[in-house]
Write a protein that holds these residues in place. Structure first.
Motif, short mmCIF file in Angstrom:
data_model
loop_
_atom_site.label_atom_id
_atom_site.label_comp_id
_atom_site.label_asym_id
_atom_site.label_seq_id
_atom_site.Cartn_x
_atom_site.Cartn_y
_atom_site.Cartn_z
N ALA A 28 0.82 -1.21 0.00
CA ALA A 28 0.00 0.00 0.00
C ALA A 28 0.85 1.26 0.00
O ALA A 28 2.05 1.23 0.27
CB ALA A 28 -0.94 -0.01 1.21
N SER A 29 0.20 2.37 -0.30
CA SER A 29 0.83 3.69 -0.22
C SER A 29 0.06 4.53 0.80
O SER A 29 -1.05 4.17 1.21
CB SER A 29 0.82 4.39 -1.58
OG SER A 29 -0.52 4.60 -2.01
N VAL A 30 0.63 5.65 1.20
CA VAL A 30 -0.02 6.49 2.20
C VAL A 30 -1.37 6.99 1.71
O VAL A 30 -2.34 7.06 2.47
CB VAL A 30 0.90 7.68 2.57
CG1 VAL A 30 0.18 8.67 3.47
CG2 VAL A 30 2.17 7.18 3.24
N SER A 31 -1.47 7.33 0.43
CA SER A 31 -2.73 7.83 -0.11
C SER A 31 -3.84 6.79 0.00
O SER A 31 -5.02 7.13 0.12
CB SER A 31 -2.55 8.26 -1.57
OG SER A 31 -2.11 7.17 -2.36
N ASP A 32 -3.48 5.51 -0.05
CA ASP A 32 -4.48 4.45 0.09
C ASP A 32 -5.14 4.49 1.47
O ASP A 32 -6.31 4.11 1.62
CB ASP A 32 -3.84 3.08 -0.12
CG ASP A 32 -3.43 2.83 -1.56
OD1 ASP A 32 -4.09 3.38 -2.46
OD2 ASP A 32 -2.46 2.09 -1.77
N VAL A 69 3.13 3.27 7.96
CA VAL A 69 2.48 3.82 9.15
C VAL A 69 3.09 5.17 9.52
O VAL A 69 2.36 6.13 9.82
CB VAL A 69 2.58 2.83 10.32
CG1 VAL A 69 2.14 3.49 11.63
CG2 VAL A 69 1.74 1.59 10.05
N ASP A 70 4.42 5.28 9.49
CA ASP A 70 5.07 6.54 9.83
C ASP A 70 4.68 7.64 8.84
O ASP A 70 4.44 8.79 9.22
CB ASP A 70 6.59 6.36 9.84
CG ASP A 70 7.05 5.54 11.03
OD1 ASP A 70 6.22 5.25 11.91
OD2 ASP A 70 8.24 5.16 11.07
N GLY A 71 4.62 7.28 7.56
CA GLY A 71 4.20 8.25 6.56
C GLY A 71 2.76 8.69 6.76
O GLY A 71 2.42 9.87 6.58
N TYR A 72 1.91 7.74 7.13
CA TYR A 72 0.51 8.07 7.41
C TYR A 72 0.39 8.99 8.62
O TYR A 72 -0.38 9.95 8.62
CB TYR A 72 -0.28 6.78 7.63
CG TYR A 72 -1.73 6.99 8.01
CD1 TYR A 72 -2.66 7.42 7.07
CD2 TYR A 72 -2.16 6.74 9.29
CE1 TYR A 72 -3.99 7.61 7.41
CE2 TYR A 72 -3.49 6.91 9.65
CZ TYR A 72 -4.40 7.35 8.70
OH TYR A 72 -5.72 7.53 9.05
N LEU A 73 1.18 8.70 9.65
CA LEU A 73 1.17 9.56 10.83
C LEU A 73 1.62 10.98 10.48
O LEU A 73 1.05 11.96 10.98
CB LEU A 73 2.08 8.97 11.91
CG LEU A 73 1.59 7.70 12.61
CD1 LEU A 73 2.68 7.13 13.50
CD2 LEU A 73 0.33 7.99 13.43
N ALA A 74 2.63 11.08 9.63
CA ALA A 74 3.10 12.41 9.22
C ALA A 74 2.03 13.16 8.45
O ALA A 74 1.97 14.39 8.49
CB ALA A 74 4.36 12.27 8.37
N GLU A 75 1.17 12.42 7.76
CA GLU A 75 0.11 13.05 6.97
C GLU A 75 -1.04 13.51 7.87
O GLU A 75 -1.55 14.61 7.73
CB GLU A 75 -0.40 12.08 5.92
CG GLU A 75 -1.40 12.68 4.94
CD GLU A 75 -0.80 13.74 4.06
OE1 GLU A 75 -1.54 14.67 3.68
OE2 GLU A 75 0.41 13.66 3.76
N ILE A 76 -1.48 12.66 8.79
CA ILE A 76 -2.64 13.00 9.61
C ILE A 76 -2.28 13.87 10.81
O ILE A 76 -3.16 14.40 11.46
CB ILE A 76 -3.36 11.73 10.10
CG1 ILE A 76 -2.46 10.91 11.05
CG2 ILE A 76 -3.81 10.89 8.93
CD1 ILE A 76 -3.17 9.75 11.71
#
Length: 617
Positions: free
Chosen positions: A326-330, A393-400
C-alpha cells in the motif's frame, strides 16, 4: 449473430393499430386469444394441431364463448405471436434475442413432439444447442434475456446451459479462441506502434488470457456471479485473470470507482452495495491475485456507503495481508462522522490485522510451519514487509498529524502497533511528531513527553538531529538526548584518527552561518524539517591537528566568533544554550534534567572539552 427461419408461408399477421392482431385468410376467425392487452383473432385448427394446452382450453369453452385469456404466458404477446405463426406455417425468424422467449412460450403452450413430430420445442432446442450456445456473444445475449423470463427459463435449464457454455469458452486455451470478442483493456500491438507486418505478411496477434473479461461485464450482477463461480469451479483460469475480471466489472458497474472516488449522489445505493458485496465474495483466496490498491478502492466504496458486516471485515483481512504493497494515499479514508478529518479507526483495524497475521505465524510451532505457509504467504511476516508497513504507518502519521482534531491517544496507539525492530530509521516518525507538536501547541508537558517517547534519538539521521536541536517544540530533555547521541556519533567517527597529542579536534565548516541560523528557527520548524536550510547542513568533523581560530582564545575556545556555543563539535545557538544552562542551574531537581542520564554525561563531557580541546575552523 446466428438466426433460424421456420415456415414458408408469407407472414399474414396484421394489426389495426388498436392492439388487435389478425390473420388475413378466406375463413373468418373462430377464436379470440387475449394475451395481456393484445387480442389475436385466429383459427382453431392450426392452433389445435400444435398446442396441447390450447386444445384443453378450447375444449373447456362452450361454442358461444370463443374467447380465451392467457395473461401469464412467458414472453407476452410477442412470444405468443411467434408460436401462432409457427402453427400457421408462416415464416418465423429466431435469433438470440427472441429464442428463449419463444422457447418458454412454446413450453407454456405444450408444443411437444407428442402432438406433432418436429414441433416448435424440438426445433428451438436444436437451434440453441447447435448454433446459439456455440457462439460466445450470442450466449451472453441469450443469458441476458432470461432475466425477464424467470422462473420458466430456470426450470427449463436454459440459464444453466448458457452459464455452462460461457464458463467452458472462458476456460479454454486462448490459442483456440476463434470467435469475436470485445477487448479494450489493453492496446493491441498496432495501437502501440508495433509493426504487425513483416516481409509483407501480417502477423497473427495472440489472444490475451483475459479476452473474455469485458464481455461478461454486460451481465447483471446475479448472472455475473453465477458465471464467475462456474469459471472458478472448472479450475482452468488463473486467479490473476479472475481478479482482472472483477476489477473490470467494478470499473463498469461502480461509477467513479476507477478514479478512487465512487459517486454516491443519485445512485441506487442498495444496488451498488449488492454489486460491491458480490465482487468481494468472488475475490480469489490466493494472496496477490488482486492488487492492494484495488482492495483499498473496494474498502473506500464500502466505507462511503457505510457498509458493515462480513464483507467489510473480509476486505480488512485481505488488505492486512497485503499491507506492505500500500501507499499512504491508500490509507487516507475520509471520516464520515465527527470533526476529525480521516478515519483513523479504520486504519488501526487494518494495521492490527497485519500485526495479528505476524503474531499468528510467529507463535506457530515449527512442525506446523509448512501447513501455515500453504495457507498464508510468508511475505506477510518477512522482514521486508514489516519494514515496508512501518514506513507506511510513519508516513501516514506524518500526513494525519496536521489534523488539529486528531486525538493524541490514536496517534500514539498507531505508532506503537508496529514493531520497533522494523523501524531502523526514525526520521519519518520524528517528522510526524514535529508536525503534531506544532498543530497541537496546548499539549501538556506529560503529553509532549509521551509522544516524544515514541522516538529513539539514536535512530535519527544527522539531518534530523540537526533539525531536532533547533526545534523549540521538543522538550528540553529530548534536545539534550539528541545532542548526546550526535556527539557519541562524532566521537565514534573520530576514534580511529587522532592528532599527535591524542585529543580529537572538531571543525565546523559553516560556523558563522550555522551559529546565526537560530534567528530563523521558528520559520524553519514551522515549514517542516524536511527542507533544512544550508545553514543547517550536517556537522563536519575533522580529526587532525590545526591552528586555533583567530577569533577565539584559550578561555573561549568553546565559542565561535559570533558568540554561539559549541558542545562536542555541534555549534549551538545562544538561545538553546541559555535555555539549557539556565535550566541546569535553576532547576537541578527538574524532571527534564534529573531524569536524563544523558544530560549528566553531556555536562561532564562539555566541561572536559573546555579544558582539553582546541577549536579550529
Amino acid at each position: 449473430m446466428k438466426y433460424m427461419k421456420l415456415g414458408s408461408r408469407p407472414d399474414d399477421f396484421h394489426s389495426d393499430g388498436n392492439n388487435i392482431r389478425f390473420v388475413t385468410a378466406e375463413l373468418e376467425a373462430d377464436i379470440v386469444i387475449s394475451v395481456a392487452d393484445v387480442k389475436f383473432y385466429l383459427h382453431k385448427f392450426p392452433l389445435l394441431s400444435k398446442s396441447s394446452r390450447l386444445q384443453k382450453l378450447i375444449a373447456a369453452k362452450n361454442e358461444e364463448n370463443n374467447e380465451i385469456d392467457i395473461p401469464d404466458i412467458p414472453g407476452g404477446p410477442a412470444a405468443f405471436e411467434i408460436c401462432a405463426k409457427f402453427c400457421y406455417g408462416m415464416i418465423v425468424t429466431l435469433n438470440a434475442y427472441n429464442v428463449i422467449a419463444a422457447r418458454c412460450a412454446a413450453e407454456y403452450l405444450e408444443m411437444h413432439d407428442s402432438i406433432e413430430k418436429g414441433n416448435l420445442i424440438y426445433k428451438i432446442d436444436v437451434f440453441l444447442s447447435s448454433s446459439v450456445l456455440r457462439a460466445w456473444k450470442d450466449s451472453i445475449i441469450v443469458l441476458q434475456t432470461t432475466k425477464s423470463l424467470l422462473p420458466w427459463a430456470e426450470n427449463l435449464k436454459v440459464v444453466s446451459q448458457c452459464i455452462n457454455s460461457l464458463a467452458s469458452k472462458a476456460s479454454i486455451d486462448p490459442s483456440e479462441v476463434d470467435w469475436s470478442y470485445t477487448y479494450n483493456m489493453k492496446k493491441i500491438a498496432s495501437d502501440n506502434g508495433i509493426d504487425v507486418h513483416w516481409n509483407g505478411v501480417r502477423k497473427q496477434q495472440s489472444v490475451p488470457s483475459d479476452w473474455w473479461v469485458e464481455d461478461l461485464c454486460d451481465l447483471e450482477v446475479d448472472l455475473y456471479k453465477r458465471v464467475i463461480l462456474a469459471i472458478k469451479a472448472k479450475g482452468l483460469v488463473s486467479n490473476d485473470v479472475i481478479g482482472e475480471a472483477l476489477k473490470a466489472y467494478a470499473y463498469r458497474r461502480l461509477p467513479g470507482f476507477q478514479k478512487g472516488r465512487v459517486m454516491t449522489a443519485g445512485i441506487n445505493a442498495p444496488k451498488v452495495q449488492t454489486i460491491l458485496e458480490t465482487i468481494i465474495c468472488l475475490l480469489p483466496t490466493e494472496p496477490g491475485s488482486v492488487s492492494c490498491s484495488f482492495l483499498f478502492n473496494l474498502l473506500r466504496t464500502a466505507h462511503l456507503l457505510e457498509c458493515e458486516g462480513i464483507c467489510k471485515k473480509e476486505l480488512i483481512m485481505r488488505i492486512g495481508s497485503q499491507l506492505h504493497e500500500a501507499s499512504v494515499s491508500d490509507l487516507l479514508f475520509p471520516a464520515t462522522t465527527g470533526e476529525i478529518a480521516h478515519d483513523v479507526d479504520l486504519v488501526l483495524s487494518i494495521v492490527e490485522e497485519f500485526v495479528m497475521l505476524d503474531n499468528d505465524i510467529a507463535q506457530t510451532n515449527p512442525e506446523d510451519l509448512e501447513e501455515v505457509v500453504e495457507i498464508k504467504s510468508p511475505i506477510f511476516v518477512s522482514p521486508n514487509s514489516k519494514v515496508a508497513v512501518t514506513k507506511l504507518v510513519d508516513g501516514y502519521l506524518a500526513e494525519i498529524a496536521k489534523d488539529p482534531n486528531l486525538p493524541l491517544s490514536k496517534f500514539i496507539r498507531l505508532a506503537k502497533m508496529v514493531s520497533a525492530a522494523s523501524r531502523p530509521v526514525h526520521d519519518t516518525l520524528y517528522q510526524a511528531i514535529d508536525k503534531y507538536l506544532k498543530e497541537h501547541p496546548l499539549l501538556t508537558k506529560s503529553e509532549r513527553k509521551e509522544i516524544c517517547a515514541l522516538m529513539d534519538c539514536k535512530k535519527l539521521t544527522t539531518e534530523a538531529r540537526i533539525h531536532a536541536i533547533q526545534n523549540e517544540y521538543l522538550p528540553l530533555r529530548v534536545v539534550v538526548q539528541v545532542l548526546f547521541f550526535e556527539q557519541m556519533g562524532a566521537l565514534a567517527g573520530c576514534a580511529t584518527e587522532l592528532p599527535e597529542n591524542g585529543r580529537p579536534l572538531f571543525l565546523h565548516e559553516n560556523a558563522a552561518s550555522y551559529g546565526s541560523s537560530r534567528s530563523s528557527v521558528t520559520t524553519n520548524t514551522r515549514d517542516g524539517w524536511g527542507s533544512v536550510p544550508n545553514s543547517l547542513k550536517p556537522v563536519s568533523l575533522a580529526c587532525s591537528g590545526g591552528e586555533r581560530h583567530n577569533g577565539c582564545n584559550d578561555a573561549d575556545k568553546n565559542c565561535d566568533h559570533k558568540g554561539n556555543s559549541k558542545v562536542k563539535g555541534i555549534l549551538m545557538p545562544k538561545k538553546i544554550m541559555n535555555k539549557l544552562w539556565s535550566s541546569k542551574v535553576g532547576e537541578n531537581s527538574s524532571s527534564d534534567m534529573s531524569e536524563s542520564p544523558d544530560s549528566t554525561t553531556l555536562e561532564s563531557k562539555s566541561v572536559h572539552s573546555r579544558n582539553t580541546r582546541h577549536s579550529v575552523s
